[in-house]
Scaffold this motif. Structure first.
Motif, PDB file in Angstrom:
ATOM      1  N   TYR A 224       0.762  -1.150   0.073  1.00 14.23           N
ATOM      2  CA  TYR A 224       0.092  -0.019   0.082  1.00 14.23           C
ATOM      3  C   TYR A 224       0.932   1.161   0.097  1.00 14.23           C
ATOM      4  CZ  TYR A 224      -4.863  -1.584   0.545  1.00 14.23           C
ATOM      5  OH  TYR A 224      -6.246  -2.106   0.287  1.00 14.23           O
ATOM      6  N   ALA A 225       1.806   1.217   0.745  1.00 16.48           N
ATOM      7  CA  ALA A 225       2.795   2.296   0.922  1.00 16.48           C
ATOM      8  C   ALA A 225       3.712   2.641  -0.337  1.00 16.48           C
ATOM      9  CB  ALA A 225       3.813   2.136   1.925  1.00 16.48           C
ATOM     10  N   MET A 226       4.002   1.598  -1.157  1.00 10.98           N
ATOM     11  CA  MET A 226       4.438   1.675  -2.552  1.00 10.98           C
ATOM     12  C   MET A 226       3.522   2.241  -3.609  1.00 10.98           C
ATOM     13  SD  MET A 226       7.058  -1.692  -2.541  1.00 10.98           S
ATOM     14  CE  MET A 226       8.000  -1.010  -3.838  1.00 10.98           C
ATOM     15  N   GLY A 232       1.910   9.567  -6.126  1.00 13.01           N
ATOM     16  CA  GLY A 232       2.057  10.860  -5.562  1.00 13.01           C
ATOM     17  C   GLY A 232       1.633  11.201  -4.409  1.00 13.01           C
ATOM     18  N   ARG A 233       0.798  10.361  -3.623  1.00 15.13           N
ATOM     19  CA  ARG A 233       0.085  10.527  -2.277  1.00 15.13           C
ATOM     20  C   ARG A 233       1.285  10.094  -1.382  1.00 15.13           C
ATOM     21  NH1 ARG A 233      -3.380   6.918  -1.536  1.00 15.13           N
ATOM     22  NH2 ARG A 233      -2.976   5.788  -3.600  1.00 15.13           N
ATOM     23  N   TYR A 234       1.954  10.868  -0.948  1.00 13.77           N
ATOM     24  CA  TYR A 234       3.289  10.696  -0.237  1.00 13.77           C
ATOM     25  C   TYR A 234       2.867  10.830   1.205  1.00 13.77           C
ATOM     26  CZ  TYR A 234       5.711  11.856  -4.496  1.00 13.77           C
ATOM     27  OH  TYR A 234       5.970  11.849  -5.876  1.00 13.77           O
ATOM     28  N   ALA A 240       0.583   4.358   5.593  1.00 13.40           N
ATOM     29  CA  ALA A 240       0.705   2.885   5.315  1.00 13.40           C
ATOM     30  C   ALA A 240       1.877   2.478   5.827  1.00 13.40           C
ATOM     31  CB  ALA A 240       0.688   2.628   3.696  1.00 13.40           C
ATOM     32  N   ALA A 241       2.975   3.102   5.412  1.00 10.95           N
ATOM     33  CA  ALA A 241       4.403   2.214   6.093  1.00 10.95           C
ATOM     34  C   ALA A 241       4.125   2.298   7.732  1.00 10.95           C
ATOM     35  CB  ALA A 241       5.581   3.202   5.772  1.00 10.95           C
ATOM     36  N   GLN A 242       3.607   3.423   8.424  1.00  9.47           N
ATOM     37  CA  GLN A 242       3.734   3.369   9.920  1.00  9.47           C
ATOM     38  C   GLN A 242       2.454   2.152  10.308  1.00  9.47           C
ATOM     39  OE1 GLN A 242       2.909   7.558  10.588  1.00  9.47           O
ATOM     40  NE2 GLN A 242       5.126   7.914  10.933  1.00  9.47           N
ATOM     41  N   ALA A 243       1.693   1.824   9.333  1.00 12.75           N
ATOM     42  CA  ALA A 243       0.675   0.941   9.678  1.00 12.75           C
ATOM     43  C   ALA A 243       1.281  -0.465   9.786  1.00 12.75           C
ATOM     44  CB  ALA A 243      -0.439   0.865   8.749  1.00 12.75           C
ATOM     45  N   ARG A 263      10.772   1.597   4.540  1.00  8.86           N
ATOM     46  CA  ARG A 263       9.468   2.222   3.857  1.00  8.86           C
ATOM     47  C   ARG A 263       9.067   3.479   4.182  1.00  8.86           C
ATOM     48  NH1 ARG A 263       9.942   0.934  -0.517  1.00  8.86           N
ATOM     49  NH2 ARG A 263       9.715  -1.385  -0.080  1.00  8.86           N
ATOM     50  N   THR A 264       8.907   3.564   5.502  1.00 11.01           N
ATOM     51  CA  THR A 264       8.580   4.826   5.987  1.00 11.01           C
ATOM     52  C   THR A 264       9.613   5.911   5.580  1.00 11.01           C
ATOM     53  OG1 THR A 264       7.568   3.883   8.133  1.00 11.01           O
ATOM     54  CG2 THR A 264       8.106   6.169   8.267  1.00 11.01           C
ATOM     55  N   ALA A 265      11.014   5.833   5.570  1.00  7.10           N
ATOM     56  CA  ALA A 265      12.073   6.598   5.301  1.00  7.10           C
ATOM     57  C   ALA A 265      11.497   7.104   3.660  1.00  7.10           C
ATOM     58  CB  ALA A 265      13.542   5.933   5.453  1.00  7.10           C
ATOM     59  N   VAL A 266      11.524   6.040   2.889  1.00  6.05           N
ATOM     60  CA  VAL A 266      11.157   6.721   1.598  1.00  6.05           C
ATOM     61  C   VAL A 266      10.081   7.721   1.611  1.00  6.05           C
ATOM     62  CG1 VAL A 266      10.354   5.805  -0.611  1.00  6.05           C
ATOM     63  CG2 VAL A 266      11.996   4.485   0.764  1.00  6.05           C
ATOM     64  N   GLY A 267       8.926   7.325   2.311  1.00  6.94           N
ATOM     65  CA  GLY A 267       8.016   8.245   2.299  1.00  6.94           C
ATOM     66  C   GLY A 267       8.137   9.631   2.742  1.00  6.94           C
ATOM     67  N   HIS A 268       9.038   9.773   3.626  1.00  7.15           N
ATOM     68  CA  HIS A 268       9.111  10.927   4.579  1.00  7.15           C
ATOM     69  C   HIS A 268      10.252  11.585   3.479  1.00  7.15           C
ATOM     70  CE1 HIS A 268       7.603  10.647   8.377  1.00  7.15           C
ATOM     71  NE2 HIS A 268       8.570   9.696   8.818  1.00  7.15           N
ATOM     72  N   SER A 269      11.136  10.911   2.823  1.00  4.91           N
ATOM     73  CA  SER A 269      11.872  11.836   1.692  1.00  4.91           C
ATOM     74  C   SER A 269      11.381  12.171   0.655  1.00  4.91           C
ATOM     75  CB  SER A 269      13.206  10.594   1.188  1.00  4.91           C
ATOM     76  OG  SER A 269      12.592   9.784   0.480  1.00  4.91           O
ATOM     77  N   ALA A 270      10.144  11.790   0.346  1.00  2.00           N
ATOM     78  CA  ALA A 270       9.441  12.145  -0.767  1.00  2.00           C
ATOM     79  C   ALA A 270       8.825  13.474  -0.610  1.00  2.00           C
ATOM     80  CB  ALA A 270       8.280  11.195  -1.069  1.00  2.00           C
TER      81      ALA A 270
END
Length: 417
Positions: A224-226, A232-234, A240-243, A263-270
């Motif tokens: 889901y996170a990917m 583009g829904r960062y 989702a990564a925190q879930a 996976r959370t790190a990728v989201g934060h970087s985006a």
């Protein structure tokens, strides 16, 4: 007291753990109308040699499962049951073993009118099919044939759970169905078929809940996170990564916790949140350092130090640490296992991006060109095509008139024609 090495070897060859063998024997017993009383302790006694000659019904179930005699499984009958006559000739022994095999096979066939019983052996067979699909994904990436095969596996698992001998078997079959469906969703995700991936992930999430399997639950949240990231829904990607971090399996196995933090790190970087991205990377590394070699589902075999290095390259590149991103890509490529061809090609493209962002255009184009050789003869998943498209766009933005940019553009277009 000597252990029963024959039984241990037979279990290893068929992939049985102690509790799984106990369940399989009980399934056989119940199919014959008997109570299934074999437990983990019973199997331990067999393996330790404490029980040298199991009960007749248990022996028959074991012979049917392993397709050999109890003696060949390392068991010995009491002395009073052994014949005092001269040894049998080879022909007589062959006839006896054949008859014993036939009797065992006949015992395994349910009586007419009895419903078929699905047990542990069926679960193991379905899981082996899932392992084969994951090996295919490692080399070829997501494609429609893989998705169809995964959904067929899920359909079979759901059909069999209606005939499961116990509630435990039903839950395990739900888990297998969830894993197959998540594999189909991943195939759609890798091909960048977002709508299809969303639908399949919803199904996989439902099945994981029915299975009460937190490892599959984490897998679904990771996908889901990917998916949110692709769309583009960062912010949703971080949620989702925190879930995934909250899944029960992360408290039992640090490797899964590491994957969720990565996976959370990728989201934060985006989102451009440098501090949170680097903090999540640190948590991912700390958790991975605590992980031990344990039996795990085949879908998570891709994750380890090499994959974390690849994720580090993504995060570092996003937050502007281009030299660190290049170093992380080199680290990833030095240790990505050979069968993970798609992952190696993705890491190579990330390396090219890190080089390009340092204005090393010639080296970046040379690196990116090796991706075509790596994937030669294999379909190129949509996710990889998109990443190469990112490289192309950045290249013409940074050096629109450079000769190397025009040459790479020609190569890029000819490869996809």
């Amino acid at each position: 007291m000597e252990g029963n090495e024959n039984l241990a070897d037979a279990m290893h060859n068929l992939g049985f753990k102690q509790l799984e063998l106990a369940d399989a024997v009980n399934d056989r017993l119940r199919a014959q109308g008997y109570e299934g009383t074999v437990g983990d302790r019973t199997v331990r006694n067999w393996l330790a040699g404490k029980t040298r000659w199991p009960h007749r019904r248990q022996r028959e179930a074991l012979e049917a499962l392993f397709a050999c005699t109890a003696e060949e499984l390392g068991f010995s009958p009491p002395a009073r049951q052994r014949t005092s006559t001269s040894p049998e000739g080879p022909v007589n022994r062959r006839n006896f073993l054949t008859a014993a095999g036939n009797l065992s096979a006949a015992a395994a066939i349910p009586q007419a009118g009895a419903p078929p019983v699905v047990g542990t052996s069926d679960v193991l067979r379905l899981r082996s099919g899932l392992d084969a699909l994951m090996a295919l994904d490692d080399t070829q990436g997501g494609h429609e044939a893989l998705e169809r095969a995964a959904l067929a596996g899920a359909t079979e698992a759901l059909a069999k759970q209606k005939l499961a001998a116990t509630q435990r078997i039903r839950q395990r079959l739900y888990a297998v169905a969830a894993d197959y469906t998540a594999t189909a969703a991943w195939s759609a995700l890798d091909a960048r078929r977002c709508t299809r991936a969303q639908m399949l992930l919803s199904q996989a999430h439902y099945l994981a809940g029915m299975a009460q399997d937190s490892a599959v639950e984490l897998r679904v949240w990771n996908s889901y996170a990917m998916l949110a990231h692709q769309q583009g829904r960062y912010g949703e990607a971080v949620d989702a990564a925190q879930a995934a971090q909250a899944a029960t399996i992360t408290r039992r196995d640090p490797l899964f916790a590491s994957l969720a933090h990565a996976r959370t790190a990728v989201g934060h970087s985006a989102l451009g949140d440098r501090q949170s991205a680097l903090r999540s990377l640190g948590c991912a590394q700390e958790a991975l350092d605590k992980a031990q070699a344990l039996p795990r589902p085949s879908w998570v075999a891709f994750y380890g130090s090499a994959e974390l290095a690849a994720v580090t390259s993504i995060v570092r590149d996003r937050v502007g640490d281009f030299a660190e991103a290049e170093a992380a890509s080199h680290q990833a490529l030095s240790s990505i296992p050979t069968p993970f061809l798609r992952n190696r090609a993705m890491a190579t493209t990330r390396l090219a991006l890190a080089q390009l962002h340092q204005r090393d255009k010639d080296q970046a184009c040379a690196t990116a060109s090796t991706v075509f050789s790596l994937m030669s003869g294999h379909p190129v998943p949509g996710r990889m095509r998109s990443l190469l498209g990112d490289f192309y766009r950045d290249l013409i933005t940074l050096a629109p008139n450079a000769r190397v940019a025009r040459e790479w553009e020609d190569r890029y277009r000819s490869e996809w024609s």
